[in-house]
Design a protein around this motif. Structure first.
Motif: not given
Lengths: 337, 483
Positions: A307, A314-315, A182, A180, B442, A310, A297, A312
């Motif tokens: 979804e 990565d988290t 940034r 990703r 989404r 929301g 990821r 993430d």
């Protein structure tokens, strides 16, 4: 050549290539490192980021730093598979006889930049599948090998979803890393402004050729890995599966499908490159943990709840890594067992 | 390939540290439990004598030694030790990798370099303890039993009661019981149990007084004698007040008709219930039959007849006759109504009118409507026969029920609410509700719209759509864009 010298040569080549890319690209040191890691591990990279962050420039600069052929394909909705792979055309020889001749497509290059890959239709996207996995393409019933090393760097824009075709899971799984890109920090942005708005011209030197890359790839595979470090990698991958008995709560709640065995391969290969790039002869648990996010990821598919919440990726992977570390023996006190 | 000396030395040193720490850990635990047992022994110092003072410290020492020995001799896994050393000295899993790979037949040339590199790094390490001390919970509480043991050791011996509990049963009681007559014993057994323990002395006192017949004088062991001189002795149970309090309940017992008929089958039909009541009334028919009960029964039959039977006329006739004082006519009318009721029951049993309960009810209601809709209860406003519950089939405008409780029962539920949108073009917005409504969508809505637009353009280009519709279709997609 001693082993120390081989490793030293790898470290030097890695640093030199990174320095060449950094002549042009400001910041994004981690992205550059991961791209080089994937290249030496023999994998492909998907770069995701909004327009204007230098994704394409990074790849072009990398290609300039290597003595390798480079092709760029701008993916559009009307792009056809034959536009990528090539096609048989009728040619006439000196005797006037006509026969089919294969006209190679842009895929026949060492470094392939698939720009905005999600703008092409799935049919065209899938034209890359065989090449990425097998290093060869089949046209008209004949398999044609691609030049080695073959390295696909694809970019995609995550916000402009109109007129795009999200990559299917099978295609995503063939990318070793998903990175990703940034926004740069303010000092990096100032450096970009200074570097790009002045008349100074930066030239990138070629520091490596194809055979060197291939020999370094061989070296990578010799790096030993301890069983408990390998266990950590496999536990992380298994912990992404909601149906696995040892999965943490986050996986069970938010994940629909976990990472494939390719994910574990990506983790270990990437960790070997990282270890060698740091001048180490073995893989450590830290290498595995550092590469968990780029390697997994895009391989973890969230369920509807994930979804909707929301979540993430990565988290989620960060929590999975923590849980996997607790599961494996390395997290426990030795003398209490 | 053998491990270099330095790596082996490091591993041995760390293993010894692990053993020592384990010995400490388990030694503290053993000492705690030993001290606890020692304190228990010292409690019985008076009984055990000086031996307790010698045994107690020995027990503490024994526990500590046993724990230490167990901790020290516990198996140490070399890989764990190597990993510990890696973590403690920041060796990035080098030692563990060397120990695992050095002897493997498939080792690569890089392993040799790894071994050399690790040995070089290990040789520069400074010697320090890397295994931290772990105090167990028992170790933190160890001073408590030790202190208690010390206090007990120096404190005077405690004389604990060792005898049995004294026998408070009077020796003369068996003889006294033998003196009682059989009748008295039976009476005593038949008395209800006293639930309140505080009342027990007075009751016992009363019983004894009645049985003794003397009202005074006590024998040895007679517990009732304790209360002889107290105020409780003068109290007598007031049965009149009990009867007053229970009066209302006793009255209720007399009104048999108001009590629920627990023997009746709760699932049986109302017709069966009335039929049974009538039969029971008529079977005990006597000249002084209660007109009130007869009127109630006729009234109930008339009500049931209105709902779905054809005997309401007979019931009405019977009630009129009863009001005129003609009991015989009333009974005849009731008998006719009962015959019709029985006929209806038999018809239902024969299977001709076999239907589901709800359907049956609807049918009855439907016939009621067909007769003119006399019923005005809420159930009478429901559908007639053949009219379903599906929307648009019933005549009722009543809602079919509350929405399911499942929606929004969980914070993750997502609802959709419609809202009329004003603007250049009339429209209707749908808004997500629930937790998900607060988050960016989404769903690939825009992507899907784009795909459909492409398909639309393709279809128009290939002339798959009649020309007259082109503008209309394009306007539709343009309207989507303007949103």
């Amino acid at each position: 050549m001693t082993q120390d010298a081989r490793v030293e040569a790898f470290v030097t080549a890695f640093e030199a290539l990174r320095a060449e890319v950094e002549k042009v690209i400001v910041g994004h040191r981690e992205i550059i490192t991961h791209v080089l890691t994937a290249m030496f591990a023999g994998g492909h990279v998907l770069l995701e980021g909004v327009p204007g962050l230098g994704k394409t420039l990074l790849i072009k600069t990398l290609a300039e730093g290597l003595e390798l052929s480079f092709s760029r394909i701008q993916f559009t909705p009307d792009l056809m598979p034959a536009d990528i792979i090539g096609t048989n055309i009728i040619v006439e020889d000196v005797d006037g006889r006509k026969h089919f001749q294969f006209q190679q497509g842009p895929i026949f290059a060492h470094i392939l930049l698939a720009d905005e890959i999600n703008r092409a239709t799935p049919k065209t996207q899938s034209a890359l599948l065989e090449g990425m996995q097998e290093g060869a393409v089949t046209v008209g019933g004949a398999s044609r090998p691609l030049p080695a090393p073959f390295f696909v760097l694809a970019t995609q824009n995550p916000i402009e979803m109109e007129g795009t075709y999200p990559l299917p899971e099978a295609q995503l799984d063939r990318f070793l890393f998903k990175l990703r890109v940034r926004y740069p920090a303010i000092d990096e942005l100032n450096a970009i402004i200074d570097r790009t708005t002045q008349s100074r011209h930066v030239t990138v030197s070629r520091v490596m050729n194809g055979p060197t890359v291939l020999s370094l790839r061989e070296l990578i595979r010799e790096v030993p890995i301890a069983s408990h470090v390998r266990d950590l990698a496999s536990t992380i991958v298994m912990a992404t599966h909601p149906s696995w008995a040892g999965s943490p709560e986050v996986s069970r709640r938010f994940v629909r499908y976990g990472a494939s065995p390719r994910g574990a391969q990506a983790l270990v290969l990437g960790a070997k490159v990282r270890a060698l790039a740091e001048g180490r002869y073995n893989v450590s648990a830290e290498d595995i943990k550092a590469l968990a996010m780029p390697a997994l990821r895009h391989r973890v598919i969230l369920n509807f709840e994930g979804e909707a919440e929301g979540v993430d990726a990565d988290t989620l992977i960060g929590q999975i890594v923590e849980a996997a570390e607790a599961i494996t023996a390395s997290g426990r006190e030795v003398f209490l067992r | 390939m053998d491990h270099p000396q330095t790596i082996e030395v490091l591993v041995r040193r760390v293993a010894r540290e692990v053993r020592v720490r384990r010995a400490e850990h388990w030694g503290l635990r053993g000492a705690f439990w030993g001290a606890l047992v020692a304190a228990a022994v010292l409690v019985f110092k008076a009984a055990l004598g000086l031996a307790a003072l010698a045994v107690a410290p020995a027990l503490v020492a024994l526990g500590a030694i046993a724990g230490t020995t167990y901790g020290f001799t516990k198996r140490v896994i070399v890989q764990d030790v190597a990993r510990l050393a890696d973590r403690a000295f920041g060796l990035a899993d080098r030692v563990a990798t060397v120990l695992e790979w050095a002897d493997r037949p498939d080792r690569t040339p890089l392993v040799d370099a790894l071994v050399a590199d690790t040995a070089a790094r290990v040789s520069t390490l400074e010697s320090r303890w890397i295994v931290r001390r772990a105090i167990p919970l028992e170790g933190r509480w160890l001073p408590a039993p030790l202190l208690a043991g010390l206090v007990l050791a120096f404190a005077p011996a405690m004389h604990l009661p060792l005898g049995t509990i004294g026998d408070f049963t009077p020796s003369t009681e068996p003889e006294q019981r033998e003196e009682r007559t059989t009748t008295e014993l039976m009476e005593e057994r038949s008395r209800p149990l006293q639930t309140t323990p505080l009342k027990r002395p007075s009751v016992e006192e009363r019983d004894f007084a009645q049985k003794s017949g003397t009202g005074s004088g006590s024998t040895a062991g007679d517990l009732s004698a304790i209360f002889k001189d107290t105020a409780l002795s003068s109290q007598r149970p007031d049965f009149n007040s009990f009867l007053k309090k229970g009066d209302e309940r006793l009255k209720l017992l007399e009104q048999v008709d108001r009590l629920p008929d627990l023997q009746s089958d709760f699932t049986s039909s109302q017709y069966k219930m009335v039929y049974r009541k009538s039969k029971s009334l008529l079977s005990g028919l006597s000249p002084d039959i209660s007109p009130r009960k007869l009127r109630e029964l006729l009234d109930e039959m008339e009500r049931l007849g209105r709902k779905g039977g054809n005997w309401s006329g007979d019931a009405t006739e019977g009630m009129e006759a009863l009001e005129g004082g003609q009991t015989d006519r009333a009974l005849e009318a009731m008998q006719r109504a009962l015959d019709k009721m029985r006929a209806m029951e038999e018809a239902q049993r024969s299977g001709k009118g076999l239907r589901g309960g709800r359907e049956n009810e609807r049918g009855v209601r439907g016939r009621d409507h067909a007769r003119g809709g006399e019923g005005n209860g809420p159930e009478d406003q429901d559908f007639g026969e053949g009219e379903g519950l599906l929307p648009g089939k019933g005549r009722s405008t009543m809602p079919k029920g509350d929405a399911t409780a499942r929606l929004r029962a969980s914070p993750y539920d997502v609802g959709v609410e419609g809202e009329s949108r004003r603007g250049k073009k009339e429209g209707y917005d749908t808004n997500l509700t629930g937790r998900a409504g607060q988050m960016p969508s989404r769903l690939m809505y825009l992507g899907v719209v784009g795909q459909y637009r492409k398909m639309m353009e393709d279809a128009i280009t290939r002339e798959q759509v009649p020309r007259d519709y082109h503008d209309q279709i394009r306007n539709y997609f343009q309207a989507l864009d303007e949103r």
